[in-house]
Design an enzyme around this catalytic site. Structure first.
Site, PDB file in Angstrom:
ATOM      1  N   GLY A  32      38.869  10.806  21.452  1.00 23.75           N
ATOM      2  CA  GLY A  32      39.476  10.730  19.659  1.00 23.75           C
ATOM      3  C   GLY A  32      40.731   9.434  19.528  1.00 23.75           C
ATOM      4  O   GLY A  32      40.809   8.736  20.391  1.00 23.75           O
ATOM      5  N   GLY A  53      44.466   7.817  17.327  1.00 20.64           N
ATOM      6  CA  GLY A  53      45.251   8.210  16.523  1.00 20.64           C
ATOM      7  C   GLY A  53      45.720   6.821  15.523  1.00 20.64           C
ATOM      8  O   GLY A  53      45.693   5.815  15.775  1.00 20.64           O
ATOM      9  N   PHE A  98      48.969   4.858  17.186  1.00 17.20           N
ATOM     10  CA  PHE A  98      49.363   4.401  17.536  1.00 17.20           C
ATOM     11  C   PHE A  98      48.709   4.048  19.269  1.00 17.20           C
ATOM     12  O   PHE A  98      48.473   3.493  20.193  1.00 17.20           O
ATOM     13  CB  PHE A  98      50.868   4.807  18.055  1.00 17.20           C
ATOM     14  CG  PHE A  98      51.640   4.153  17.471  1.00 17.20           C
ATOM     15  CD1 PHE A  98      51.434   2.990  16.943  1.00 17.20           C
ATOM     16  CD2 PHE A  98      52.305   5.092  16.873  1.00 17.20           C
ATOM     17  CE1 PHE A  98      52.456   2.862  15.688  1.00 17.20           C
ATOM     18  CE2 PHE A  98      53.195   5.078  16.338  1.00 17.20           C
ATOM     19  CZ  PHE A  98      53.300   3.438  15.101  1.00 17.20           C
ATOM     20  N   GLY A  99      46.936   4.817  18.933  1.00 10.23           N
ATOM     21  CA  GLY A  99      46.730   5.191  20.132  1.00 10.23           C
ATOM     22  C   GLY A  99      45.316   5.639  20.396  1.00 10.23           C
ATOM     23  O   GLY A  99      45.591   6.275  19.860  1.00 10.23           O
ATOM     24  N   SER A 100      43.915   5.170  21.676  1.00 12.74           N
ATOM     25  CA  SER A 100      43.341   6.014  21.761  1.00 12.74           C
ATOM     26  C   SER A 100      42.807   6.429  22.786  1.00 12.74           C
ATOM     27  O   SER A 100      43.589   6.110  23.798  1.00 12.74           O
ATOM     28  CB  SER A 100      41.945   4.942  21.766  1.00 12.74           C
ATOM     29  OG  SER A 100      42.298   4.318  20.538  1.00 12.74           O
ATOM     30  N   ASP A 152      56.978  15.649  16.710  1.00 10.28           N
ATOM     31  CA  ASP A 152      55.649  15.922  16.128  1.00 10.28           C
ATOM     32  C   ASP A 152      54.578  17.024  16.049  1.00 10.28           C
ATOM     33  O   ASP A 152      53.509  16.534  16.320  1.00 10.28           O
ATOM     34  CB  ASP A 152      55.212  14.721  16.024  1.00 10.28           C
ATOM     35  CG  ASP A 152      53.694  13.973  14.896  1.00 10.28           C
ATOM     36  OD1 ASP A 152      54.217  14.509  13.726  1.00 10.28           O
ATOM     37  OD2 ASP A 152      53.015  13.234  15.810  1.00 10.28           O
TER      38      ASP A 152
END
Length: 339
Positions: free
Chosen positions: A69, A71, A73-75, A192
């Site tokens: 997946g 998002g 700021f990252g994978s 978050d």
């Protein structure tokens, strides 16, 4: 470049005083190949826990990266590392907000020294990546335990429509509350909490993941205002506490607000808000907008009314009126006993 967040916010207090940062790119980069940061064994809730994570990834022992997946700021990838299945997260270099992406990487390590059954465990982290594994858009890499490919977002809204009876969502809510209780007791606020950041293991246990917005607070104290330099703070607007939307006081109670919205989603399987983002944010602050507790049949029973009362406390406009994670757990267990 030096980390924009002080090392004291990233490493346990019994480590960071002796770390010589100098001009290196990160507090991790000063350690030679194969070294580890080891925190002395401590007693946590009556159990002995060894806090250990590596400052080095042994890249030659990493195999088969498979995308899981991605998002803001990252994978995340699934991989094999030293014979175990792990999750590898690459934090992206955001061209629009480079400071926020750097802060996001360092924030991922706020809970790296903690071990708990409802928190995703960090195995290793580094900013030093060999050329054959390199990615120009990546700031750093974090290796974590592989919990699974499911999260609460998928369980709640997925096409498969998994059953979410009262016992199950109450158990999930208790898992998240236990994770928050542990984080808050160690001065870490997640900032978050939402279904997409709660992973569900093959044993059907919830684990809090993605610490890219997290902060550590000295002695669990409230921060009177959010520094403009901490541009990564805030999380997802639908789950963000009013004080964060206003840029005011920050405390563990911000996570409790987000927990309330997340639990409402578990109960109703609906989206908390509809409409324009700015309109929703303004209404949450100025008009006390919250997800509906009257229109859904789940809140019509006696159990539902008790749940509604608890949620109302969790998303109170005033943080001091919200329960702590410690206080939440007995209420959740009492509700489960009625199922």
């Amino acid at each position: 470049m030096p980390s924009p967040i002080p090392v004291s916010r990233l490493l346990p207090r019994d480590i960071y005083p002796c770390v010589d940062i100098g001009t290196c790119s990160s507090p991790l980069a000063k350690y030679s190949l194969g070294t580890t940061l080891t925190v002395p064994v401590q007693r946590l809730h009556g159990k002995v826990a060894s806090r250990l994570w590596s400052t080095v990834i042994h890249w030659k022992e990493l195999r088969a990266l498979q995308p899981v997946g991605s998002g803001g700021f990252g994978s995340v990838y699934r991989a094999e590392y030293r014979g175990d299945t792990v999750a590898l997260k690459r934090v992206k270099k955001c061209t629009k907000n480079k400071l926020a992406s750097r802060q996001s990487f360092w924030a991922e390590l706020n809970a790296a020294h903690l071990r708990h059954g409802n928190i995703v465990r960090v195995i290793a982290a580094t900013t030093c990546v060999p050329a054959d594994f390199g990615d120009e858009s990546s700031i750093g890499t974090v290796l974590m335990e592989f919990v699974g490919s499911r999260n609460l977002q998928q369980v709640i809204y997925g096409c498969a429509a998994e059953p979410l009876g009262e016992d199950r969502w109450l158990r999930y809510a208790a898992d998240v509350a236990r994770g928050l209780r542990f984080l808050h007791s160690h001065g870490v606020v997640h900032l978050d909490i939402k279904p997409a950041n709660i992973l569900v293991s093959s044993e059907d246990v919830c684990k809090i993941a993605d610490f890219g917005c997290s902060l550590t607070l000295d002695h669990g104290c409230e921060v009177s205002s959010i520094s403009p330099h901490l541009s990564h703070v805030g999380g997802t607007y639908t789950h963000r506490a009013p004080e964060l939307l206003k840029g005011e006081g920050l405390s563990p109670k911000a996570d409790i607000f987000s927990f309330g919205i997340t639990t409402w989603q578990l109960i109703t399987r609906e989206q908390p808000y509809t409409g324009d983002r700015q309109h929703v944010m303004y209404a949450v602050v100025a008009h006390g907008l919250r997800p509906s507790l009257q229109e859904h049949p789940a809140f019509g029973s006696e159990l539902g009314r008790q749940c509604a009362a608890l949620l109302s406390r969790c998303w109170s406009a005033e943080g001091r009126c919200r329960p702590t994670a410690e206080e939440l757990l007995p209420h959740l267990e009492q509700l489960r006993s009625q199922v």
